[in-house]
Design a protein around this motif. Structure first.
Motif, mmCIF file in Angstrom:
data_model
loop_
_atom_site.group_PDB
_atom_site.id
_atom_site.type_symbol
_atom_site.label_atom_id
_atom_site.label_comp_id
_atom_site.label_asym_id
_atom_site.label_seq_id
_atom_site.Cartn_x
_atom_site.Cartn_y
_atom_site.Cartn_z
ATOM 1 N N PHE A 36 0.821 -1.203 0.000
ATOM 2 C CA PHE A 36 0.000 0.000 0.000
ATOM 3 C C PHE A 36 0.860 1.259 0.000
ATOM 4 C CE2 PHE A 36 -2.361 3.348 2.198
ATOM 5 C CZ PHE A 36 -3.473 3.423 1.395
ATOM 6 N N GLU A 37 1.931 1.252 0.767
ATOM 7 C CA GLU A 37 2.819 2.410 0.806
ATOM 8 C C GLU A 37 3.481 2.628 -0.554
ATOM 9 O OE1 GLU A 37 4.088 2.186 5.520
ATOM 10 O OE2 GLU A 37 5.204 1.075 4.007
ATOM 11 N N THR A 40 0.899 4.284 -2.636
ATOM 12 C CA THR A 40 0.755 5.671 -2.186
ATOM 13 C C THR A 40 1.888 6.541 -2.709
ATOM 14 O OG1 THR A 40 -0.374 4.969 -0.168
ATOM 15 C CG2 THR A 40 0.591 7.170 -0.172
ATOM 16 N N PHE A 72 -5.397 9.524 4.143
ATOM 17 C CA PHE A 72 -5.855 8.148 3.951
ATOM 18 C C PHE A 72 -4.752 7.158 4.307
ATOM 19 C CE2 PHE A 72 -6.743 4.424 1.196
ATOM 20 C CZ PHE A 72 -7.976 4.075 1.739
ATOM 21 N N SER A 73 -3.536 7.468 3.902
ATOM 22 C CA SER A 73 -2.400 6.596 4.218
ATOM 23 C C SER A 73 -2.149 6.543 5.719
ATOM 24 C CB SER A 73 -1.145 7.091 3.501
ATOM 25 O OG SER A 73 -0.035 6.267 3.771
ATOM 26 N N ILE A 76 -4.735 4.290 7.286
ATOM 27 C CA ILE A 76 -4.422 2.871 7.089
ATOM 28 C C ILE A 76 -3.314 2.435 8.045
ATOM 29 C CG2 ILE A 76 -3.494 1.188 5.465
ATOM 30 C CD1 ILE A 76 -6.386 1.992 4.929
ATOM 31 N N GLU A 77 -2.294 3.275 8.212
ATOM 32 C CA GLU A 77 -1.206 2.926 9.131
ATOM 33 C C GLU A 77 -1.718 2.837 10.565
ATOM 34 O OE1 GLU A 77 2.043 5.604 8.724
ATOM 35 O OE2 GLU A 77 2.508 5.006 6.661
ATOM 36 N N LEU A 79 -4.751 1.947 11.477
ATOM 37 C CA LEU A 79 -5.485 0.686 11.567
ATOM 38 C C LEU A 79 -4.526 -0.498 11.673
ATOM 39 C CD1 LEU A 79 -8.352 1.233 8.956
ATOM 40 C CD2 LEU A 79 -8.528 1.239 11.446
ATOM 41 N N GLN A 80 -3.410 -0.427 10.958
ATOM 42 C CA GLN A 80 -2.434 -1.506 11.013
ATOM 43 C C GLN A 80 -1.800 -1.617 12.393
ATOM 44 O OE1 GLN A 80 0.167 -0.435 7.779
ATOM 45 N NE2 GLN A 80 -0.893 -1.743 6.332
ATOM 46 N N MET A 86 -5.683 -6.251 10.019
ATOM 47 C CA MET A 86 -5.436 -5.207 9.023
ATOM 48 C C MET A 86 -3.985 -5.263 8.539
ATOM 49 S SD MET A 86 -8.263 -3.700 8.475
ATOM 50 C CE MET A 86 -7.704 -2.265 7.569
ATOM 51 N N ARG A 87 -3.053 -5.551 9.456
ATOM 52 C CA ARG A 87 -1.649 -5.685 9.037
ATOM 53 C C ARG A 87 -1.492 -6.837 8.051
ATOM 54 N NH1 ARG A 87 -0.550 -4.618 14.505
ATOM 55 N NH2 ARG A 87 -0.114 -6.825 14.944
ATOM 56 N N PHE A 90 -3.066 -5.759 4.555
ATOM 57 C CA PHE A 90 -2.343 -4.784 3.747
ATOM 58 C C PHE A 90 -0.894 -5.188 3.483
ATOM 59 C CE2 PHE A 90 -5.813 -2.010 5.154
ATOM 60 C CZ PHE A 90 -6.127 -1.377 3.970
#
Length: 286
Positions: A36-37, A40, A72-73, A76-77, A79-80, A86-87, A90
């Motif tokens: 994901f990163e 991004t 947004f990024s 997500i981080e 949530l991880q 979630m980790r 993603f």
């Protein structure tokens, strides 16, 4: 305003915004990026390039797009950090490639790795035989970590039952031929001590490219002239040898004397010397 000036200003502003966003997202945006990163990073770069060159695009809308992606990024981080699921979603999980010296072909196909690629990664870890590998796993970042079998692991002082002292950061007291007073003061030494050490080595500070002092006061130098070699400090080795000689002498005196009182004294001193050697060995053999 001429187009070239507008493009220059938009590009400068875009670079500043992208730098700030990258700092906010953290260092992982630069190295060891997750999938994901990675997406991004590509998207942010594309948006910045677009708003820099497309003069028909409103600059503030481009900055809003960058901000939305950054938020947004970050979400997500967050949530991880809070959720293992979630980790795993993603970043995925690590996959075992070798177990007990046996290649797991199904896992290899799952990760789309060829045998040649696997062997290349093993060689980078100094494992040239699959049979020498106890365990190998490919991490979500794509790195392959290898655990060799116990008999193929390199020897360490722990294997030999030797305790070693902790290694701390050495201080650079000479850099580019100039004496650094602050590092000297940090370890409680003076210029006079440093000049004495330089005299022992037969060099001057101006000839030293880099000089370092470790936690135990040993001085190491690297000279500008690569043809000249300076002997490494031997004080600790000499001290250890002297202590061992004292121990041997005490034991010898205890064995050769006929005086019982003196024999007991020598034996007691030898025991105390053994205790001293045991306590200082971690420092002398760090």
């Amino acid at each position: 305003m001429p187009d070239w000036i507008e493009v220059a200003l938009r590009t400068l502003l875009a670079v500043v915004v992208l730098f700030i966003v990258t700092k906010v997202l953290g260092k992982r945006q630069v190295s060891q990026m997750s999938l994901f990163e990675y997406i991004t990073g590509i998207t942010l770069g594309s948006i910045v390039a677009y708003i820099s060159l497309d003069l028909n695009t409103n600059l503030h809308l481009g900055i809003v797009a960058v901000g939305v992606w950054a938020l947004f990024s970050l979400g997500i981080e967050f949530l991880q950090l809070k959720s293992k699921k979630m980790r795993d979603f993603f970043e995925s999980k690590g996959t075992v490639l070798i177990k007990d010296g046996k290649v797991l072909e199904d896992n290899l196909k799952k990760e789309r790795l060829t045998t040649d690629e696997l062997m290349e990664q093993l060689r980078k870890k100094m494992a040239f035989k699959v049979a020498d590998v106890e365990f190998a796993i490919i991490e979500p970042s794509g790195d392959i970590n290898v655990l060799l079998t116990r008999e193929n692991q390199p020897l360490t002082p722990k294997h030999l039952g030797i305790k070693v002292g902790p290694e701390q950061e050495p201080q650079a007291v000479i850099m580019d031929g100039k004496i650094m007073d602050e590092p000297l003061a940090t370890i409680g030494l003076s210029r006079q001590w440093l000049n004495t050490e330089l005299e022992k080595l037969g060099v001057t500070a101006e000839n030293v490219y880099l000089g370092q002092v470790d936690t135990y006061g040993e001085f190491y130098v690297d000279l500008y002239d690569d043809q000249l070699k300076v002997a490494k400090p031997q004080e600790k080795e000499k001290l250890f040898a002297t202590l061992k000689k004292c121990e041997a002498d005490l034991m010898l005196f205890g064995l050769t004397t006929r005086n019982e009182k003196a024999k007991k004294m020598y034996e007691q001193c030898a025991i105390e010397m053994q205790t001293i050697i045991k306590e200082v060995t971690p420092i002398l053999h760090r």
